[in-house]
Structures are given as structure tokens and as C-alpha cells.
Design an enzyme around this catalytic site. Structure first.
Site, short mmCIF file in Angstrom:
data_model
loop_
_atom_site.label_atom_id
_atom_site.label_comp_id
_atom_site.label_asym_id
_atom_site.label_seq_id
_atom_site.Cartn_x
_atom_site.Cartn_y
_atom_site.Cartn_z
N HIS A 83 -61.01 -42.69 16.07
CA HIS A 83 -59.91 -42.96 16.98
C HIS A 83 -59.68 -41.79 17.93
O HIS A 83 -59.38 -41.98 19.11
CB HIS A 83 -58.62 -43.24 16.18
CG HIS A 83 -58.75 -44.40 15.25
ND1 HIS A 83 -58.50 -44.29 13.91
CD2 HIS A 83 -59.13 -45.67 15.47
CE1 HIS A 83 -58.71 -45.47 13.34
NE2 HIS A 83 -59.09 -46.31 14.27
N ASP B 107 -53.13 -46.08 20.91
CA ASP B 107 -54.20 -46.92 20.41
C ASP B 107 -53.59 -48.12 19.68
O ASP B 107 -52.36 -48.23 19.55
CB ASP B 107 -55.18 -46.13 19.53
CG ASP B 107 -54.59 -45.63 18.22
OD1 ASP B 107 -53.55 -46.16 17.77
OD2 ASP B 107 -55.17 -44.72 17.61
#
Length: 490
Positions: A26, A121
């Protein structure tokens, strides 16, 4: 917390805050997005990294960004969540609990920063409510592709329409405007609807609808149909009503190969012929069973192909069992005696293959390896970061999906993009035997008259074109940056 001095000019720049969930998978795409916003569009940037315990590799990555003086990086610590999760909880549940528990601290940080724009995200969607409080635009960055995003969002409809388990359905799921999704290719949380993992996944799907726009790590040329389906108000049940930007492929640059720990590896690679080496890695979180590890070893040996294999000790547990315990980038863990490949590879394998292959423990500089001219193939778990690193270097793949959305990625790579082969039966359902592995290795490593290799080169050129100043992804990110420029400093 990492920080740096702020110039007088930066005070007047629009300030973007980028939020990343834990894990290299991520953090890397978030940092690469941040770099482009700063270097190409002159925006001030702060990256907020949620981390319960950062690995050495994560620390090195963040320090590298700070040394370039591109942005501020703030680590937001996660409170103890041990009482909120079970040992068997999957990745999605653990990430969702972490991101939920960090919201109070995150609110304090954002109120202090007063950014002009917030980008999160997919697991950080709850932070969008904080942006609402601050009255600033809010975007979700999907560090994956458009087909993945379509299924994720459309699950809010499928959850009402489909009776019983998704995996028990006989027909593929029809997503308006997109390719159908086979039941066996659904994301891990959809494998069992009676779990906490599925409920957390469903919350993510609904959370995707709360932003002011979606940024996707893909590009128009390879996924025009899927991107248009997301943009069309008449498709996806009319549930998505915000702009969709294809801004990819955003990948990390090749790591330096001059470090002492990698010198021998690259010295060996420099001596090999053009595109003669297959790189084998199952990502920072993927693990194989003992039996499957043995079969992969024999498959590589039988193929007689030169190889670099990043190994990890086998496990009897989940294929993603290493997700929260790896990515150390060469820490002491990788030097432990019980992690040495001689303890789990077939007897004599290391000596028999010493002239054609290199076995690496735990971690290798993947981006640098895939960009090396001697590497001509990639046996991969199909994580999207790894996939993009392969595609942008024109390297064909053996798709070996293990968890998360990787089965869907493998289908995309083989059936739509034509840059990969994969086992006849999913590796999570059946051990892939040595003969099949050897056959796949020989198939993708064939240099001449190889349509898979030719297609990989075409995709590479497409990626470079998308990122150029006249390319679709550069233009899409410029449109986003223009919106940010209109946002006043808070």
C-alpha cells in the site's frame, strides 16, 4: 515522525494529504503517486502512513523519500488491536480494524495540517468523514485496476442479488460494461459470505461511493472498456457518480544494485545472456506449502532455465500468512538458521543448480531485477504492484495467484492482456506439479516467435506512452492537479 523544513514558497501551494494503510503493497503506490504530484504538478505534499510496526524496508523507503526532500511523512501509530481481532482474521479484517482505530489520531493530525485535499487508499475511506468536517475535497486512490474496482463497487448490488455463496454459483457474475467474473476468481473476502471478512469487505465497497473521485493505478489503453463502465452513469446500476481517473501505471523505480548485500547477485546476473533468466517471487506476503515448494524447485531444475528465486520457509497455514510479518528487506530474520533454503528445498537442489540459478532468502530488489536486461520472465503471485513492475519492463509472466484479488489479476493477464500463462488448476486448490511448472517456464522464456513475449513488449510501450506528457495518464493526473490548484489553503 519524519519531517523537514518548509520553504516560504510552499506555504502558498495547495497542500495534499495522502493516506496509506500499513504494508509495502500500500505504501509504495501511495509514495509513487505523491512523487508525481510534487515533481510534475508542483503541489505541496504530506504522506500519512498508518503503521503498527514499520518494517526495515518500510523505514528505508520513507527515509529515501525524505532524503529527496519531496514531502513530509507522518507516521500515525495504531493503538493495540489485539483484543479486536482473532488469530484467524484475514488481511481485510486486520487492515479495516487498524484504519478504524486510528481515526481519532488521524483527525488530530489532519486538523493540525489543514490540507487542501485529502487522498486515501481504499481501506482508509472512513477518513473521508474527517475531510467532510474540514470541508475539503476527498479522493480514493485504488492502487489496482479498473476491473477490480468495478467488481468491488458492484458487490453492493451483487450482495442483494446473489443467493447463497458466490463460489457456488454456476454462471459468471455479469458486471455491466465489464468482462464477467468467474465465481472462482472472486476476491478472498467473497469466498465465504458468513464471515467478518466479508462484512468488512462490503463496508469498503460502500465506502468507495463516498468520495469526490477515484484514482486508479491503470491506464486507458489497456482497460478502456472497464474505465468507461465506471464512468458511465447508466452502468454499474448508476451507483457511482464521481469522476474516475486512470493515472497508472505508477511503479517504484529500480532500486540501486550497488549495495554490498546485492552485489554478488547482480554480478552473476550481469554475466547471463539477454532475457535468459526467470525471476521467481511470491511477494512480501505470499507463502507456499512444503509440498508446493518442493514441486516448484523440481520444476525449475527440470526446465534447465537460469533463475533467481526468492524463497521463504513453507507454511501449513494461509497463503497470505506472511503479509504482516515480512517485508524486512534483509533484516536479521532472514539470516535465522531455520530460514535457510537448505532446510526446506529438495536435498541436493542447491548444489545441482548452482551453475544455473541463485536462491535468495526472503527479499530481493525486485524492481531492479525486473529491469535488468538478463531477466526475461517472472513467476509471480500477481500482486498488482509486482504485475505493473513486470508490465512496465516488458517481462512476460507465469501467473501464480495466492490470495486477495490475485486470481482476478491472473485472469486479466492471461485472457485479456495476453502476457502470461498460468497453471491449469488454481494453485490454491491443487499442488502444481513439477512437469507443468517446467513446461510453463519453457513457454514464456522462449525468445523467438513467442506471442506472449511480443505482447508484453507492446504493453510496455503502451505504459510508457500513457505516462508521457501527451499520454492519457499524465493528462488525467493533470486534471486532478488542476482541481487541487483551485482548492484554497486551509
Amino acid at each position: 515522525m519524519f519531517n523537514r523544513a518548509v520553504s516560504q514558497m510552499e506555504i502558498h501551494m495547495p497542500h495534499v494529504a495522502l493516506l496509506s494503510s500499513p504494508g509495502l503493497g500500500h505504501i509504495i503506490p501511495v509514495i509513487e503517486l505523491g512523487k508525481r504530484l510534487v515533481l510534475q504538478h508542483n503541489l505541496k505534499l504530506t504522506i500519512l502512513v498508518v503503521a503498527s510496526q514499520t518494517s526495515e524496508a518500510e523505514d528505508q523507503l520513507m527515509k529515501s523519500v525524505m532524503s529527496d526532500k519531496l514531502c513530509d511523512i507522518v507516521e500515525v501509530a495504531v493503538p493495540d488491536i489485539s483484543d479486536l481481532i482473532d488469530a484467524n482474521d484475514g488481511i481485510v479484517t486486520r487492515l479495516r480494524v487498524m484504519m478504524r482505530q486510528v481515526c481519532p489520531s488521524l483527525r488530530s493530525v489532519l486538523c493540525s495540517l489543514r490540507p487542501s485535499v485529502l487522498i486515501v487508499d481504499i481501506f482508509g475511506f472512513e477518513a473521508l468523514s474527517i475531510a467532510e468536517e474540514l470541508k475539503i475535497p476527498k479522493f480514493i486512490y485504488v492502487a489496482s485496476h479498473a476491473w477490480f474496482t468495478s467488481l468491488l463497487i458492484y458487490t453492493t448490488v451483487l450482495d442483494r442479488q446473489v443467493q447463497g455463496q458466490y463460489v457456488d454459483q454456476e454462471e459468471p457474475f455479469q458486471i455491466p460494461g465489464c468482462s464477467p467474473v468467474r465465481p472462482e476468481d472472486v476476491f478472498d473476502p467473497m469466498l465465504d459470505r458468513n464471515t467478518r471478512e466479508y462484512q468488512e469487505y462490503l463496508r469498503v465497497a460502500f465506502g468507495m461511493l463516498k468520495s469526490d473521485g477515484l484514482l486508479l493505478n491503470s491506464w486507458e489503453d489497456v482497460q478502456h472498456k472497464d474505465l468507461e463502465s465506471l464512468r458511465d452513469p447508466d452502468l454499474l446500476g448508476g451507483i457511482l457518480k464521481v469522476p474516475v481517473y486512470g493515472i497508472g501505471p505508477l511503479v517504484r523505480p529500480a532500486e540501486s544494485n550497488s549495495q554490498d548485500s546485492n552485489r554478488n547477485l547482480f554480478d552473476w546476473l550481469d554475466k547471463q545472456s539477454f532475457e535468459s533468466v526467470i525471476f521467481v517471487s511470491f511477494g512480501s506476503g505470499g507463502t507456499l506449502s512444503f509440498e508446493q515448494t518442493t514441486e516448484v524447485a523440481w520444476g525449475l531444475e527440470l526446465s534447465q532455465q537460469r533463475f533467481i528465486w526468492v524463497t521463504r520457509p513453507p507454511t501449513a497455514g494461509r497463503a497470505d500468512s506472511a503479509f504482516f510479518s515480512t517485508g524486512d528487506g534483509g533484516s536479521q530474520q532472514s539470516d535465522r538458521d531455520d530460514h535457510h533454503p537448505s532446510n526446506f528445498l529438495p536435498e541436493g537442489f542447491l548444489s545441482r543448480t548452482k551453475n544455473i540459478g541463485v536462491v535468495v532468502q526472503q527479499w530481493a530488489p525486485q524492481a531492479a531485477l525486473l529491469s535488468h536486461p538478463s531477466v526475461g520472465g517472472f513467476l509471480s503471485h500477481c500482486g498488482w504492484n509486482s504485475t505493473l513492475e513486470s508490465l512496465t519492463n516488458g517481462v512476460p509472466m507465469i501467473a501464480w495467484p495466492l490470495y486477495a484479488e490475485q486470481r482476478m489479476n491472473a485472469t486479466l493477464l492471461e485472457e485479456e492482456l495476453g502476457v502470461a500463462v498460468r497453471p491449469k488448476v488454481l494453485p490454491t486448490k491443487k499442488v502444481v506439479e513439477r512437469d507443468e511448472t517446467a513446461t510453463m517456464v519453457k513457454q514464456i522464456m522462449k525468445l523467438n516467435n513467442n506471442p506472449i513475449r511480443d505482447r508484453a513488449r507492446l504493453i510496455q510501450h503502451s505504459a510508457l506512452k500513457a505516462l508521457s506528457e501527451a499520454g492519457s495518464s499524465f493528462i488525467a493526473l493533470s486534471q486532478l492537479a488542476q482541481q487541487c490548484q483551485k482548492c484554497p489553503n486551509q
